[in-house]
Design a protein around this motif. Structure first.
Motif, PDB file in Angstrom:
ATOM      1  N   GLU A  21      63.393  51.644 -31.045  1.00  0.00           N
ATOM      2  CA  GLU A  21      62.862  50.685 -31.672  1.00  0.00           C
ATOM      3  C   GLU A  21      61.616  50.960 -32.388  1.00  0.00           C
ATOM      4  N   ALA A  22      60.995  52.018 -31.508  1.00  0.00           N
ATOM      5  CA  ALA A  22      59.593  52.627 -31.849  1.00  0.00           C
ATOM      6  C   ALA A  22      59.704  53.344 -33.034  1.00  0.00           C
ATOM      7  N   LEU A  23      60.510  54.549 -33.284  1.00  0.00           N
ATOM      8  CA  LEU A  23      60.920  54.895 -34.478  1.00  0.00           C
ATOM      9  C   LEU A  23      61.597  54.120 -35.565  1.00  0.00           C
ATOM     10  N   ALA A  24      62.063  52.878 -35.366  1.00  0.00           N
ATOM     11  CA  ALA A  24      62.560  51.967 -36.165  1.00  0.00           C
ATOM     12  C   ALA A  24      61.099  51.483 -36.960  1.00  0.00           C
TER      13      ALA A  24
ATOM     14  N   ALA B  45      51.553  61.500 -35.784  1.00  0.00           N
ATOM     15  CA  ALA B  45      51.511  62.198 -34.572  1.00  0.00           C
ATOM     16  C   ALA B  45      52.240  61.523 -33.343  1.00  0.00           C
ATOM     17  N   LEU B  46      52.296  60.149 -33.641  1.00  0.00           N
ATOM     18  CA  LEU B  46      53.086  59.490 -32.379  1.00  0.00           C
ATOM     19  C   LEU B  46      54.396  59.450 -32.841  1.00  0.00           C
ATOM     20  N   GLN B  47      54.822  59.702 -34.020  1.00  0.00           N
ATOM     21  CA  GLN B  47      56.283  59.853 -34.448  1.00  0.00           C
ATOM     22  C   GLN B  47      56.931  61.231 -33.839  1.00  0.00           C
ATOM     23  N   ALA B  48      55.872  62.274 -34.098  1.00  0.00           N
ATOM     24  CA  ALA B  48      55.897  63.489 -33.683  1.00  0.00           C
ATOM     25  C   ALA B  48      56.414  63.683 -32.224  1.00  0.00           C
ATOM     26  N   GLU B  49      55.509  63.038 -31.497  1.00  0.00           N
ATOM     27  CA  GLU B  49      55.659  62.937 -29.808  1.00  0.00           C
ATOM     28  C   GLU B  49      56.802  62.276 -29.426  1.00  0.00           C
ATOM     29  N   ILE B  50      57.257  61.501 -30.250  1.00  0.00           N
ATOM     30  CA  ILE B  50      58.611  60.482 -29.594  1.00  0.00           C
ATOM     31  C   ILE B  50      59.651  61.505 -30.067  1.00  0.00           C
TER      32      ILE B  50
ATOM     33  N   ARG C  45      62.524  63.692 -27.369  1.00  0.00           N
ATOM     34  CA  ARG C  45      63.839  63.670 -27.520  1.00  0.00           C
ATOM     35  C   ARG C  45      64.502  64.980 -27.673  1.00  0.00           C
ATOM     36  N   ARG C  46      63.758  65.892 -28.023  1.00  0.00           N
ATOM     37  CA  ARG C  46      64.437  67.472 -28.209  1.00  0.00           C
ATOM     38  C   ARG C  46      65.117  67.578 -26.869  1.00  0.00           C
ATOM     39  N   PRO C  47      66.212  68.194 -27.119  1.00  0.00           N
ATOM     40  CA  PRO C  47      67.013  69.041 -25.798  1.00  0.00           C
ATOM     41  C   PRO C  47      66.151  70.260 -25.493  1.00  0.00           C
ATOM     42  N   ALA C  48      66.249  70.526 -24.463  1.00  0.00           N
ATOM     43  CA  ALA C  48      65.870  72.032 -23.961  1.00  0.00           C
ATOM     44  C   ALA C  48      66.451  73.178 -24.548  1.00  0.00           C
ATOM     45  N   THR C  49      65.431  74.264 -24.918  1.00  0.00           N
ATOM     46  CA  THR C  49      66.325  75.208 -25.774  1.00  0.00           C
ATOM     47  C   THR C  49      66.181  76.563 -25.220  1.00  0.00           C
TER      48      THR C  49
ATOM     49  N   LEU D  67      56.430  67.877 -36.405  1.00  0.00           N
ATOM     50  CA  LEU D  67      56.424  69.019 -35.282  1.00  0.00           C
ATOM     51  C   LEU D  67      55.402  69.759 -35.283  1.00  0.00           C
ATOM     52  N   LEU D  68      54.645  70.066 -36.558  1.00  0.00           N
ATOM     53  CA  LEU D  68      53.410  70.790 -36.560  1.00  0.00           C
ATOM     54  C   LEU D  68      52.392  69.977 -35.899  1.00  0.00           C
ATOM     55  N   ARG D  69      52.198  68.659 -36.107  1.00  0.00           N
ATOM     56  CA  ARG D  69      51.015  67.916 -35.257  1.00  0.00           C
ATOM     57  C   ARG D  69      51.172  67.852 -33.953  1.00  0.00           C
ATOM     58  N   THR D  70      52.749  68.052 -33.577  1.00  0.00           N
ATOM     59  CA  THR D  70      52.758  68.165 -32.032  1.00  0.00           C
ATOM     60  C   THR D  70      52.287  69.422 -31.574  1.00  0.00           C
TER      61      THR D  70
END
Length: 973
Positions: free
Chosen positions: A221-224, A247-252, A256-260, A380-383
C-alpha cells in the motif's frame, strides 16, 4: 492574566473574529472596523502606524482614509472600555507616536496561544518525547473552529489568513509525525489519508502516509501511495516527486530486495569513487563566488541537502570555477566524489539512466542488480548514499529532467551543477549566474597568461584587447594563449585587429578552441523560429530590448515570442538582467549579426529595422500628444500597423524615455541612411520628451547625421525636420551661432516641402535664437509662428510662440498691453489644452510680466504655482528658471533669506540639466542677494563667473547688465 488595569478581554481570530468580556460577547462593529482590530492584534502588542492601518483595510483607500480610521478607533475604544475615566489614558487601545497599539496579553488571543503551544510541541518533539508533543499538537489544533479571520475584509486579512492556514497545516503534519514516532501507525495512516485527499499536491502528506503504512507492515500500500503521488505530480505540475518521497520509496524497495551473497563468499569492500577532475593551474578571479560555493558545500546546518547551481553563457568559465572551488572541500566528502559531463551544450545530452548506472557501478553495484527503471535506479542511488557523505558534480546539465533523477536525498551529501540553462525550478541552496569578468579580474588573468612585463610595457593596449574580449573568460584565455605562444607578436597590432568587429570572432580562436564555436553549440540546439529570432534581434543598435520590441522585430505575438526569448536565455545566448529585459553579450551580438548577414536577405533585415522604427514612431507620437495636447505635428506620424505602448500619464512617458531614449538615438544613427524619412520624423517626435529629459547634448550628433543623410538623398521634408531638431538642440546647449544657421536652412526646407507645422515650429525657435541680437525681429518671428499655428488649429504651438514673444519683450524691458494680452492668452491656451507642463512654463513667463507691472506678490504666487504643477524630476530646467525668478522677486520685496534659498536651488537644478545659460542667470541672482546682504566680495565673484559664462555663450545683453553691476559695485567702494 490580563495586564494590571486592563479589562479581561479575550479575542478569537481562529474562526470568525470575536471578542469576549467574561462570557459576554463584545460587538466589534462593521467588517472594516473588525479589520482594524485584526491589524492591531496581529501586530502582537506592537504599534501600528496610520499608513499601515490604511494599507491593511483597503486596496483603494477612500478620499480621507485617516479620518475614517480615527472614527473606527473612537468607536472601538467605547466598546472595549465602556467605563473609561476620561481623565486617564486609554488602557486597551492606546495612542502612540504615529499610530496605535492594542495592549493585551498573549493568553488573551487564541492565535498567540496556538503559536505558544505549537512552539512547546516542537520543543517536546525535538527533546525525544513524541507522546507529549502529540498532546500539545492536539491542544493547539483544538483552538481552531473555521477559516481564520472569517468575515474580516482587507488586504492584510487576506494575506495573514493564508499564513495562519499554512501554520495549521504544518501543525497537523507535525502531529502525524509524532503519531508515527509513537508507533501509532494505524491512527496515523487514517488521519494522513484524510489530509492527502484535502491537499493532494502536498508531498509531505504523501510521505507521512507512506511511512505510516510501511512501518505498519503495509509495504504494498505504501508503494501504491508513491505511484499515485508520482502520477498526480506529473499530471498537475509536470514534476517528479521530491527527494524525501524518492528516498522513502528506495528504502522500501531495498528492504524488499533478496540477499545477493552466497554463503562462504567473502564480500569485497565497496569502492570509494574519486572522480572529480583537477582544477586548472592559472584560475584567476571570482573570489566572492568561490567563497560562496565553498561555504554552501560546507554548510550542513539544515536538514536540506546543499545544492549549488552555477549557470551562465558558454565561455563564462563555469566548469573552471567549480573545479577550483571544490578542491579544498573534497576531504569533507570521504565516502564518494562523483562527476558526470551531462553534455547539455552540444546537442547530445547524456541519458540520466546511463549516468545513474555509471554512478551505481562506481560504488560497486553489480550490473545484475542495477534496475532497468529510471526511478528505481534513482531510488537505489539515494539508498546507497543515505548514510554517506558524498559530493556529486553534474557538469553541463541540459534541463531539469536530466538533473532530478541524479540527486541524492541525504542532507549529508552535496551536489554542484553547471548549466547554460537557469534551471529556474530547481530548489537550490545557492544559485550563481556567471557573467563577464570585472575589468580588473580580466586583466589579472590576461597578465598571468602573457606575463607581467609584456602588459606593463603596453598597459593601455592590454585594456583595449580586454575590452574587445568583453570580459568573457574563454575569450581572454584564447587571446592570452595566442600572445603567450608568440612572444614576438605586437599587442598593438592584435588590438587593432580585434577593434574590427567584422574580424573579432575570427581572431578569438586558438588551436581547436574558438569563442564562436562555443556560441554555435547553443545556436545548434535551437529550432528554426528561435534561430531567426536570435539573428534578427541582433540587428538594431540597442543596449537591450523587451518582449514587445522583440515581437515587433519578428512580426509575432508577444505570447509567442516570450518563450522563444526564454529558450535563448536557457541556451546561454541571451542574458535577462531584469524582468522583461533581454540583452546580448558583446561577442554573442557579433556572432548573431554575422549569422544574420550570412543567412537573412537584405530585404528582411531592412524591413525588420523599419518595423522597429515604426514602433518607436508610434510610441513617441503618443508621448508627444500627451505632453503637448493641442499640437498638430503628431498627426504627421503614420500609425504603426503593429501598434505599441500607450501612455496613461506623464510618469509613464518619463519611464519610457528613461529606459528607451538611448536605444532610439542609436537606432536613428543606424537607420539615417536607409530609412531617412522615418528616422527624421521619429527624431521630430522626440521634441516634446526631450524638453523634459533635457538631453540635448546627445541629440546634436544624431540630428547632424540624420540631416546630412536626408540632404544626400535630396529629401527636403526629412532634412528640414532634422535641421529643426538640430537647431533646437544647439539652442538648448547655448551654441547660438550654429543654431541660427540651422534654423535658416530649416525654414527654407520646410517651406519647400510644404511642412507647415515644422515651418511654424522653426520660426518659433529662430525667434528665440535671434532674440538676443535682434529682439524686435524676434517678436515678428514669434507672431508669424503664432499666426501659422492659429491657421493650423495648433493651439499648443500658438501658446509656445506667444510665450516666447513675451519672453523676448521682457528682455527688451517692454511690458505693454500687447505683452500682457499675449501672456494671458498663452497661459489660457495651455490651461484649456490640459497641458500641465505648458501651463507651468506659461506661469513662469507670466510671473515675470507681473513683476514688471509692479505686482511682486502676484508674481511670487505665479512662480510658486509653476513649482506646484511639477513633481520632482519633471521639467527641471523650468523649475530652475522659476527658482531664479523667485529669487529675483523675493529680493525685490526685501526677503533676502528666501531669495538666497531659491537662487541656490536654481543653480543646482541648472547644473543638473547642464543648462549653462540658466546657470549663469542663477549665479547673477546669487550675486545680487549676496550684495544685498553686504557680502560684496562674494557677490563680485559670482557676478564675474556669470559674466564670463554669458560672454562665452553669446548672451551679450545679459552680460552687459551683469558687467554694470560689477562696475557699480567697484565704484561704490
Amino acid at each position: 492574566m490580563a495586564e494590571a488595569g486592563t479589562p479581561d478581554i479575550r479575542f478569537l481570530l481562529l474562526g470568525r473574529l470575536r471578542a469576549y468580556r467574561g462570557t459576554e460577547e463584545i460587538d466589534l462593529g462593521s467588517p472594516q472596523q473588525r479589520s482594524v482590530v485584526a491589524a492591531l492584534l496581529l501586530a502582537h502588542s506592537r504599534s501600528v502606524s496610520m499608513s499601515d492601518l490604511v494599507d491593511a483595510l483597503w486596496e483603494r483607500p477612500p478620499s480621507s482614509p485617516a479620518s475614517v480610521v480615527r472614527t473606527y478607533i473612537w468607536r472601538l475604544r467605547q466598546v472595549l472600555e465602556p467605563d473609561h475615566d476620561r481623565s486617564r489614558p486609554w488602557q486597551v487601545l492606546r495612542s502612540v507616536t504615529g499610530g496605535y497599539e492594542l495592549r493585551v496579553d498573549d493568553g488573551q488571543v487564541d492565535w498567540r496561544v496556538f503559536q505558544q503551544r505549537l512552539s512547546q510541541a516542537r520543543a517536546a518533539r525535538a527533546g525525544g518525547d513524541p507522546a507529549a508533543a502529540r498532546l500539545l499538537y492536539d491542544e493547539c489544533l483544538s483552538l481552531w473552529h473555521e477559516s481564520p479571520l472569517a468575515g474580516v475584509p482587507g488586504p492584510l486579512a487576506d494575506s495573514e489568513r493564508s499564513v495562519m492556514q499554512s501554520q495549521r497545516l504544518d501543525a497537523m503534519e507535525a502531529r502525524l509525525e509524532a503519531l508515527v514516532a509513537e508507533g501509532r501507525y494505524a491512527e496515523a495512516a487514517t488521519d494522513a489519508a484524510a489530509l492527502v485527499e484535502q491537499h493532494p499536491l502536498r508531498e509531505a502528506l504523501h510521505q507521512l502516509l507512506m511511512q505510516a503504512l510501511y512501518r505498519g507492515g503495509r509495504q504494498a500500500e505504501a508503494l501504491a501511495v508513491y505511484r499515485k503521488a508520482h502520477r498526480l505530480l506529473d499530471e498537475e505540475l509536470g514534476v517528479r516527486p521530491g527527494p524525501g518521497l524518492q528516498a522513502l520509496q528506495a528504502e522500501i524497495l531495498q528492504a524488499r530486495r533478496p540477499a545477493t551473497t552466497d554463503a562462504g563468499i567473502v564480500q569485497r569492500k565497496a569502492p570509494v569513487p574519486r572522480q572529480i577532475p583537477h582544477a586548472i593551474a592559472d584560475f584567476t578571479g571570482r573570489a566572492q563566488e568561490v567563497e560562496r560555493i565553498r561555504d554552501a558545500l560546507a554548510d550542513h546546518s539544515t536538514e536540506a541537502m546543499p545544492i549549488v547551481l552555477v549557470s551562465g553563457m558558454g565561455g563564462a568559465g563555469k566548469t573552471s570555477l567549480v573545479m577550483h572551488s571544490v578542491q579544498p572541500v573534497l576531504t569533507s566528502y570521504p565516502d564518494g566524489q562523483l562527476y558526470a559531463d551531462l553534455r547539455g551544450a552540444d546537442g547530445t545530452p547524456a541519458d540520466p539512466g546511463a549516468v545513474l548506472a555509471s554512478f551505481l557501478r562506481a560504488f560497486g553495484e553489480a550490473d545484475a542488480f542495477i534496475p532497468q527503471d529510471l526511478d528505481e535506479r534513482s531510488a537505489l542511488l539515494r539508498t546507497l548514499l543515505a548514510q554517506r557523505r558524498a559530493l556529486i558534480v553534474l557538469d553541463n546539465a541540459a534541463d531539469m529532467g536530466q538533473v532530478l533523477p541524479l540527486l541524492p536525498g541525504s542532507p549529508s551529501c552535496a551536489v554542484i551543477i553547471t548549466s547554460r540553462n537557469s534551471l529556474a525550478t530547481l530548489p537550490v541552496s545557492l544559485r550563481l549566474q556567471l557573467g563577464a569578468l570585472p575589468p580588473e579580474e580580466a586583466l589579472r588573468l590576461f597578465t598571468r597568461l602573457v606575463g607581467a612585463a609584456r602588459v606593463a610595457a603596453e598597459p593601455h593596449v592590454a585594456r583595449q584587447v580586454l575590452t574587445a574580449c568583453g570580459g568573457l573568460p574563454l575569450a581572454v584565455r584564447i587571446i592570452g594563449s595566442r600572445l603567450a605562444a608568440r612572444p614576438d607578436w605586437s599587442m598593438a597590432q592584435l588590438a587593432e585587429r580585434l577593434s574590427d568587429e567584422q574580424h573579432r570572432l575570427t581572431e578569438l580562436s586558438v588551436d581547436a578552441i574558438a569563442v564562436a564555436s562555443s556560441f554555435a553549440l547553443g545556436y545548434a540546439q535551437l529550432d528554426e523560429p528561435e534561430r531567426r529570432a536570435f539573428r534578427l534581434l541582433a540587428l538594431p543598435a540597442q543596449s537591450g530590448f523587451s518582449t514587445a520590441t522583440a515581437a515587433t522585430l519578428l512580426t509575432e505575438l508577444e505570447d509567442t515570442v516570450r518563450p522563444m526569448l526564454e529558450r535563448l536565455v536557457n541556451a546561454g545566448l541571451l542574458e535577462s538582467p531584469a524582468w522583461d529585459r533581454y540583452r546580448y553579450h558583446d561577442l554573442v551580438l557579433l556572432f548573431a549579426q554575422r549569422l544574420a548577414t550570412d543567412t537573412d536577405a537584405p530585404e528582411e533585415r531592412h524591413a525588420a529595422l523599419g518595423r522597429l522604427l515604426d514602433l518607436h514612431l508610434f510610441t513617441a507620437s503618443g508621448a508627444y500628444h500627451l505632453l503637448r495636447p493641442g499640437h498638430t505635428v503628431p498627426r504627421t506620424a503614420a500609425p504603426s500597423p503593429l501598434g505599441g505602448p500607450r501612455f496613461k500619464d506623464e510618469d509613464a512617458v518619463l519611464a519610457w524615455v528613461s529606459s528607451t531614449l538611448n536605444d532610439i538615438l542609436r537606432l536613428l544613427l543606424q537607420t539615417a541612411g536607409t530609412h531617412t524619412d522615418r528616422a527624421a520624423t521619429l527624431l521630430l517626435m522626440l521634441d516634446a520628451v526631450l524638453m523634459n529629459a533635457h538631453r540635448w547634448h546627445e541629440v546634436v550628433p544624431v540630428a547632424t547625421v540624420v540631416a546630412e543623410a536626408a540632404a544626400s538623398r535630396g529629401d527636403a521634408r526629412a532634412e528640414g525636420r532634422a535641421r529643426y531638431m538640430l537647431a533646437g538642440a544647439l539652442t538648448q546647449v547655448s551654441r547660438l551661432d550654429e543654431a541660427r544657421v540651422q534654423t535658416q536652412r530649416a525654414l527654407e526646407l520646410a517651406e519647400l516641402a510644404g511642412d507647415e507645422d515644422v515651418h511654424g515650429m522653426t520660426l518659433n525657435v529662430h525667434g528665440i535664437i535671434v532674440g538676443y541680437a535682434d529682439p524686435a525681429g524676434a517678436v515678428g518671428h514669434h507672431l508669424q509662428a503664432a499666426s501659422i499655428a492659429r491657421r493650423r488649429g495648433n493651439t499648443s504651438l500658438e501658446a509656445l510662440a506667444l510665450g516666447n514673444m513675451v519672453q523676448t519683450k521682457l528682455r527688451m524691458g517692454v511690458v505693454d498691453d500687447e505683452t500682457a494680452t499675449a501672456s494671458q492668452r498663452q497661459l489660457r491656451l495651455h490651461h484649456d489644452n490640459g497641458d500641465r507642463y505648458g501651463e507651468a512654463f506659461g506661469l513662469y513667463r507670466h510671473g515675470q510680466v507681473l513683476l514688471a507691472q509692479g505686482k511682486p506678490y502676484d508674481a511670487i504666487e505665479a512662480h510658486l504655482r509653476t513649482l506646484s504643477l511639477l513633481d520632482e524630476g519633471e521639467q527641471d530646467f523650468v523649475q530652475a528658471g522659476a527658482h531664479i525668478r523667485l529669487s529675483e522677486t523675493y529680493l525685490h520685496v526685501g526677503d533676502t533669506e528666501l531669495a538666497l534659498q531659491h537662487a541656490e536651488q536654481g543653480l543646482a537644478l541648472s547644473r543638473k540639466v547642464r543648462h549653462d545659460h540658466l546657470a549663469s542667470l542663477a549665479l547673477s541672482a546669487l550675486g545680487d542677494v549676496l550684495a544685498a546682504t553686504n557680502r560684496k566680495e562674494q557677490a563680485r565673484l559670482h557676478w564675474q563667473r556669470a559674466l564670463d559664462d554669458l560672454r562665452r555663450l553669446g548672451y551679450d545683453a545679459a552680460a552687459d547688465r551683469v558687467a554694470t553691476r560689477l562696475t557699480d559695485s567697484a565704484a561704490v567702494e
